[in-house]
Scaffold this motif. Structure first.
Motif, PDB file in Angstrom:
ATOM      1  N   UNK A   6     -75.096  52.632 -65.296  1.00 55.55           N
ATOM      2  CA  UNK A   6     -74.160  51.620 -64.732  1.00 55.55           C
ATOM      3  C   UNK A   6     -74.674  50.430 -64.922  1.00 55.55           C
ATOM      4  N   UNK A   7     -73.860  49.309 -65.218  1.00 57.36           N
ATOM      5  CA  UNK A   7     -74.194  48.136 -65.410  1.00 57.36           C
ATOM      6  C   UNK A   7     -74.585  47.376 -64.068  1.00 57.36           C
ATOM      7  N   UNK A   8     -75.507  46.402 -64.144  1.00 56.21           N
ATOM      8  CA  UNK A   8     -76.086  45.426 -63.115  1.00 56.21           C
ATOM      9  C   UNK A   8     -75.640  44.167 -63.439  1.00 56.21           C
ATOM     10  N   UNK A   9     -75.528  43.357 -62.352  1.00 53.86           N
ATOM     11  CA  UNK A   9     -75.135  41.943 -62.426  1.00 53.86           C
ATOM     12  C   UNK A   9     -76.333  41.160 -62.234  1.00 53.86           C
ATOM     13  N   UNK A  35     -74.084  37.542 -65.507  1.00 54.81           N
ATOM     14  CA  UNK A  35     -73.839  38.104 -66.560  1.00 54.81           C
ATOM     15  C   UNK A  35     -74.192  39.517 -66.410  1.00 54.81           C
ATOM     16  N   UNK A  36     -73.648  40.448 -67.157  1.00 62.63           N
ATOM     17  CA  UNK A  36     -73.713  41.924 -66.997  1.00 62.63           C
ATOM     18  C   UNK A  36     -74.795  42.414 -67.802  1.00 62.63           C
ATOM     19  N   UNK A  37     -75.855  43.156 -67.243  1.00 66.81           N
ATOM     20  CA  UNK A  37     -76.860  43.874 -67.894  1.00 66.81           C
ATOM     21  C   UNK A  37     -76.790  45.329 -67.847  1.00 66.81           C
ATOM     22  N   UNK A  38     -77.101  46.016 -69.046  1.00 64.61           N
ATOM     23  CA  UNK A  38     -77.286  47.435 -68.919  1.00 64.61           C
ATOM     24  C   UNK A  38     -78.304  48.102 -67.831  1.00 64.61           C
ATOM     25  N   UNK A  54     -82.191  37.155 -60.180  1.00 66.97           N
ATOM     26  CA  UNK A  54     -81.783  38.477 -59.294  1.00 66.97           C
ATOM     27  C   UNK A  54     -80.806  39.446 -59.877  1.00 66.97           C
ATOM     28  N   UNK A  55     -81.065  40.709 -59.604  1.00 71.72           N
ATOM     29  CA  UNK A  55     -80.047  41.783 -59.965  1.00 71.72           C
ATOM     30  C   UNK A  55     -79.251  42.217 -58.863  1.00 71.72           C
ATOM     31  N   UNK A  91     -69.207  41.289 -55.441  1.00 73.10           N
ATOM     32  CA  UNK A  91     -68.811  41.023 -54.048  1.00 73.10           C
ATOM     33  C   UNK A  91     -70.150  41.059 -53.187  1.00 73.10           C
ATOM     34  N   UNK A  92     -71.127  42.018 -53.460  1.00 69.55           N
ATOM     35  CA  UNK A  92     -72.303  41.948 -52.711  1.00 69.55           C
ATOM     36  C   UNK A  92     -72.968  40.436 -52.714  1.00 69.55           C
ATOM     37  N   UNK A  93     -73.044  40.198 -54.094  1.00 71.60           N
ATOM     38  CA  UNK A  93     -73.667  38.910 -54.253  1.00 71.60           C
ATOM     39  C   UNK A  93     -72.879  37.580 -53.728  1.00 71.60           C
TER      40      UNK A  93
END
Length: 180
Positions: A1-4, A129-132, A90-91, A96-98
């Motif tokens: 799932x991608x992480x932000x 940005x989105x990261x794997x 940060x990740x 929304x949570x960020x």
């Protein structure tokens, strides 16, 4: 799932070692803010010096987060005595949570005081940005994305709370969930 990934950068009015009350106040609030944010739902991790050293940002070992880097437009010092910046990396699980962590509680109170501590630079102060799942974003990734945002505006590769994107590049509004 991608992480932000979220990179923030600000130029402080005074060096981090300034003994004045505003710098002390900034530092004092930081401990509590980091504590609250690290317990916030959706928070995954943030860059910390591997050796626990907070004083020498440029000389610290940041482990998987890579060598500390700053935008090309940062023109203040790079020594322990002259560094005048605040940066985070940060990740998060989602936008929304960020958003909730940044715009509520102690962090919101600090944002209301940001111009007491930070210069107005005309540059963006955060980028997403989105990261794997596998790679850890690096400081240089954050700097590159912030500079891209400044040069080109929000894109699926570098965006803000107010002009954000889902992992597949679809535009979305601020604080909206981007995960299915």
């Amino acid at each position: 799932m991608p992480r932000l990934a979220l990179y923030t950068f600000g130029v402080l009015k005074s060096p981090l070692t300034d003994p004045g009350p505003l710098t002390r106040e900034f530092y004092a609030s930081g401990e509590a803010i980091y504590g609250n944010i690290s317990r916030h739902p959706g928070y995954l991790a943030h860059a910390e010096a591997a050796d626990g050293d907070r004083g020498g940002l440029f000389d610290a070992d940041w482990g998987a987060w890579g060598e500390f880097a700053v935008p090309t437009w940062y023109g203040k010092g790079r020594t322990v005595e002259t560094t005048a910046l605040a940066a985070t990396l940060s990740l998060w699980t989602d936008l929304r949570p960020a958003f909730d962590a940044v715009y509520t509680g102690l962090h919101r109170e600090a944002l209301n005081r940001r111009y007491d501590w930070f210069e107005r630079t005309g540059h963006p102060n955060h980028v997403f940005w989105w990261v794997s799942d596998d790679p850890t974003p690096t400081w240089q990734d954050g700097v590159s994305r912030l500079e891209e945002l400044h040069d080109h505006g929000s894109t699926p590769d570098a965006f803000t709370f107010h002009q954000s994107f889902t992992p597949d590049g679809t535009p979305t509004g601020p604080a909206m969930s981007t995960q299915p």
